[in-house]
Design a protein around this motif. Structure first.
Motif, PDB file in Angstrom:
ATOM      1  N   LYS B 299       0.823  -1.222   0.000  1.00 42.65           N
ATOM      2  CA  LYS B 299       0.000   0.000   0.000  1.00 42.65           C
ATOM      3  C   LYS B 299       0.853   1.266   0.000  1.00 42.65           C
ATOM      4  O   LYS B 299       0.383   2.339  -0.381  1.00 42.65           O
ATOM      5  N   GLY B 300       2.091   1.159   0.459  1.00 39.07           N
ATOM      6  CA  GLY B 300       2.935   2.351   0.459  1.00 39.07           C
ATOM      7  C   GLY B 300       4.171   2.183   1.318  1.00 39.07           C
ATOM      8  O   GLY B 300       4.214   1.325   2.206  1.00 39.07           O
ATOM      9  N   VAL B 301       5.155   3.013   1.026  1.00 38.25           N
ATOM     10  CA  VAL B 301       6.371   3.051   1.833  1.00 38.25           C
ATOM     11  C   VAL B 301       6.394   4.400   2.553  1.00 38.25           C
ATOM     12  O   VAL B 301       6.339   5.455   1.918  1.00 38.25           O
ATOM     13  N   LEU B 302       6.426   4.322   3.875  1.00 43.90           N
ATOM     14  CA  LEU B 302       6.406   5.530   4.706  1.00 43.90           C
ATOM     15  C   LEU B 302       7.814   5.840   5.184  1.00 43.90           C
ATOM     16  O   LEU B 302       8.418   5.045   5.900  1.00 43.90           O
ATOM     17  N   THR B 303       8.341   6.972   4.748  1.00 46.74           N
ATOM     18  CA  THR B 303       9.651   7.404   5.224  1.00 46.74           C
ATOM     19  C   THR B 303       9.447   8.316   6.431  1.00 46.74           C
ATOM     20  O   THR B 303       8.614   9.225   6.385  1.00 46.74           O
ATOM     21  N   VAL B 304      10.187   8.026   7.507  1.00 44.36           N
ATOM     22  CA  VAL B 304      10.071   8.841   8.722  1.00 44.36           C
ATOM     23  C   VAL B 304      11.449   9.439   9.034  1.00 44.36           C
ATOM     24  O   VAL B 304      12.432   8.706   9.142  1.00 44.36           O
ATOM     25  N   GLU B 305      11.502  10.740   9.124  1.00 49.27           N
ATOM     26  CA  GLU B 305      12.774  11.407   9.423  1.00 49.27           C
ATOM     27  C   GLU B 305      12.517  12.604  10.321  1.00 49.27           C
ATOM     28  O   GLU B 305      11.413  13.145  10.358  1.00 49.27           O
ATOM     29  N   PRO B 324       3.470   3.560  -3.984  1.00 48.40           N
ATOM     30  CA  PRO B 324       3.310   4.946  -3.500  1.00 48.40           C
ATOM     31  C   PRO B 324       4.220   5.247  -2.305  1.00 48.40           C
ATOM     32  O   PRO B 324       4.472   4.350  -1.491  1.00 48.40           O
ATOM     33  N   THR B 325       4.679   6.472  -2.233  1.00 49.44           N
ATOM     34  CA  THR B 325       5.517   6.859  -1.087  1.00 49.44           C
ATOM     35  C   THR B 325       4.808   7.914  -0.236  1.00 49.44           C
ATOM     36  O   THR B 325       4.058   8.744  -0.748  1.00 49.44           O
ATOM     37  N   TYR B 326       5.061   7.824   1.054  1.00 48.84           N
ATOM     38  CA  TYR B 326       4.497   8.764   2.028  1.00 48.84           C
ATOM     39  C   TYR B 326       5.613   9.243   2.933  1.00 48.84           C
ATOM     40  O   TYR B 326       6.662   8.605   3.026  1.00 48.84           O
ATOM     41  N   PHE B 327       5.341  10.334   3.610  1.00 49.90           N
ATOM     42  CA  PHE B 327       6.373  10.871   4.491  1.00 49.90           C
ATOM     43  C   PHE B 327       5.775  11.367   5.801  1.00 49.90           C
ATOM     44  O   PHE B 327       4.686  11.932   5.829  1.00 49.90           O
ATOM     45  N   TYR B 328       6.498  11.105   6.900  1.00 48.85           N
ATOM     46  CA  TYR B 328       6.154  11.745   8.167  1.00 48.85           C
ATOM     47  C   TYR B 328       7.436  12.277   8.805  1.00 48.85           C
ATOM     48  O   TYR B 328       8.411  11.540   8.944  1.00 48.85           O
ATOM     49  N   GLY B 329       7.446  13.523   9.157  1.00 55.92           N
ATOM     50  CA  GLY B 329       8.641  14.098   9.767  1.00 55.92           C
ATOM     51  C   GLY B 329       8.311  15.147  10.811  1.00 55.92           C
ATOM     52  O   GLY B 329       7.241  15.749  10.791  1.00 55.92           O
ATOM     53  N   ARG B 330       9.209  15.321  11.753  1.00 58.00           N
ATOM     54  CA  ARG B 330       9.145  16.426  12.708  1.00 58.00           C
ATOM     55  C   ARG B 330      10.448  17.203  12.569  1.00 58.00           C
ATOM     56  O   ARG B 330      11.452  16.624  12.143  1.00 58.00           O
ATOM     57  N   THR B 331      10.445  18.464  12.898  1.00 57.86           N
ATOM     58  CA  THR B 331      11.660  19.266  12.750  1.00 57.86           C
ATOM     59  C   THR B 331      11.890  20.132  13.983  1.00 57.86           C
ATOM     60  O   THR B 331      11.067  20.152  14.898  1.00 57.86           O
TER      61      THR B 331
END
Lengths: 224, 353
Positions: B299-305, B324-331
């Motif tokens: 369903k997707g690859v979630l990159t977390v950085e 599909p690619t997804y992203f979750y990040g905090r800065t």
């Protein structure tokens, strides 16, 4: 705990677990119905300081005093003038969480006038799994160096030997042996053996000092 | 040796000394100050040399000098300080000098803040200085792995005659964890017959240099360097993966965020979700091939950085539009929580398990 002096100063080598002990100690005191202030005097560490848990501590009715500047990431050794409140106001049971090493203990010099013999306890947190305090000689050297800078005397040893969530009963007992030897050579009593609740319940009877079960308030769920 | 409790930064120092590093040049910056502090205390005890340089630029050029003389040498800094070192890192790569550079990343841009981040991924993996070069980049996700990679990093630097960067974040540097210094096999390394150690009148002088006056010669040198980087791509890819073939969602994360992702995955598994993990340990060379194991109907690859999406580019290169690619990040020094990742994965699932 209730027989400890009103002002408790928590010192030791950095990474020994002073902050975790201080936070647990303050929470326990508050749960006994005491009016507690936790003073974060750490100017050495910038991560994992007790002020990070202010919300949780305040929820337990504890007054938390940290830096003069209210930001989590301030790289300035600023201490709030409010530190004097719980030192002067004798209705407070006060815990001073001091930064590690002699460098961290330097902050205590300013409050020397409050550290009158018999009015305070200064507890040395000892972790036998820290490379710099693994031998009697090294541990004694830390005590002497910190006492010199703090201009106050250590009145008790806290055996806080651990490997975080991987601590075993053997770790605590190894630390106890070291603490006992340091205690015999310095005439400073062992006051507490602190350990995770699951470990504390397995410790043998008859150890010097009280067994002090702790929770890991400072470690996130994903940390070891 | 039994396990001891060490702070990540201290462990870097202990590991470097264990690996035979005897020279350290640096300039202080939070959150990595315990590294120079440790080296200043411990290096003299083993006959080594610590210099607090007048600046980061001076420090990296001292590294250039010591590495050119064949010594095992290290420097460390945090994001803004690593930016200052980029010129020197480019020179080190051009002159083919082995060294270990530690970056305990903090929030940016500019001076940013002192809390942890992963915002220097582009800089580290694309060559942060001028010229067509790469450094070998290793990203530990706990203090034990940090120790192991620092020690191995010195060998890799010598083997490839190339700078090796240990890319950690403030959290890895500041965290206390149990570590063990294990016995390890000695690796066969090429002799440093290129180092400037004095000719004794018996050979021609060795020259350490990154300046080429002749275009043909410089192109030849560049081709040679690229071949070396290709050899790293073949031989030095390091990756940890978990349950990738079977997963409906795969998380890709490195360093601290990979650990948080692991906690999220075990929570999701308890609820019946099938989630895998690809944790690149080498960021250059990047483990592109590992992503081929992901099934087409994932369903997707979630990159977390802890940034706004940098490694995400490499994940997209690896997948080439297949999934599909997804992203979750905090800065800014904010650290993602396991719950945040759990929620993001559930969002990708779209309700149906």
């Amino acid at each position: 705990m209730l027989t400890d002096k009103r002002i408790r100063i928590i010192i030791g080598h950095y990474g020994s677990g002073k902050t975790e002990f201080s936070v647990n100690y303050a929470v326990k005191l508050a749960s006994l119905g005491k009016k507690v202030a936790l003073v974060d005097l750490d100017v050495v560490n910038l991560y994992f300081r007790s002020r990070e848990k202010a919300k949780f501590l305040e929820g337990n009715g504890i007054k938390v005093i940290g830096g003069a500047i209210k930001a989590s990431a301030v790289d300035i050794p600023s201490i709030s003038s409010e530190v004097l409140t719980p030192l002067q106001d004798e209705s407070y049971e006060t815990v001073l969480d001091v930064g590690g090493d002699p460098a961290g203990a330097r902050t205590l010099g300013r409050y020397k006038s409050f550290f009158i013999e018999g009015n305070y306890d200064m507890f040395f947190v000892l972790n036998a799994n820290r490379p710099e305090t693994q031998t009697v000689e090294k541990a004694k050297e830390y005590i002497l160096k910190i006492q010199d800078v703090a201009r106050a005397k250590v009145t008790g040893i806290i055996n806080n030997t651990h490997l975080l969530k991987r601590t075993t009963v053997e770790d605590v007992l190894k630390g106890y042996d070291l603490a006992k030897k340091v205690s015999m050579e310095t005439d400073i009593p062992i006051k507490y053996n602190s350990a995770l609740e699951s470990i504390a319940s397995q410790l043998p009877l008859g150890l010097d000092g009280n067994i002090f079960p702790i929770n890991l308030y400072m470690r996130e769920e994903w940390m070891l | 040796m039994a396990k001891v409790l060490m702070k990540g930064n201290e462990a870097v120092g202990a590991a470097a000394i264990e690996a035979g590093c005897r020279f350290f040049f640096g300039y202080p910056i939070t959150p990595q100050n315990e590294i120079p502090e440790y080296m200043s205390r411990e290096l003299p005890k083993v006959g080594g040399m610590f210099v607090q340089a007048e600046s980061e630029i001076a420090a990296i050029n001292m590294v250039y000098g010591a590495a050119g003389a064949g010594a095992r040498v290290m420097t460390s800094s945090s994001s803004p300080g690593i930016s200052l070192k980029q010129e020197g890192i480019s020179y080190l790569a051009g002159a083919e000098l082995p060294c270990v550079i530690v970056n305990m990343m903090r929030g940016g841009p500019g001076l940013g803040g002192i809390q942890p981040s992963q915002t220097d991924y582009f800089q580290a993996t694309r060559g942060g200085g001028n010229g067509d070069y790469r450094v070998l980049v290793l990203a530990p996700s706990d203090v034990q792995e940090l120790v192991d990679l620092v020690i191995e990093g010195f060998d890799l630097a010598d083997e490839y005659r190339n700078p090796v960067m240990i890319l950690g974040d403030g959290m890895i540097g500041q965290m206390m964890e149990p570590v063990e210094f294990k016995e390890r096999e000695k690796r066969e390394l090429p002799p440093k017959d290129w180092a400037t150690t004095g000719t004794n009148g018996k050979r021609k002088p060795n020259i350490i240099n990154s300046l080429y006056l002749n275009a043909e010669d410089l192109e030849k040198h560049n081709t040679y360097l690229q071949n070396k980087y290709n050899k790293m791509r073949e031989k030095e890819v390091r990756v940890e993966s978990y349950n990738v073939e079977d997963a409906d969602v795969v998380i890709s994360a490195y360093g601290t965020t990979a650990r948080i992702a692991k906690t999220a995955i075990s929570k999701l598994e308890k609820e019946g979700y099938k989630v895998g993990l690809i944790r690149p340990i080498s960021l250059f060379p990047y483990p592109y091939d590992e992503f081929n194991k992901i099934k087409d109907d994932c369903k997707g690859v979630l990159t977390v950085e802890m940034n706004t999406g940098q490694m995400l580019d490499d994940v997209r290169i690896a997948l080439n539009g297949r999934v599909p690619t997804y992203f979750y990040g905090r800065t800014g020094g904010m650290v993602p929580t396991p719950e945040e990742i759990v929620n993001k994965v559930k969002e990708i699932y779209g309700g149906a398990k």
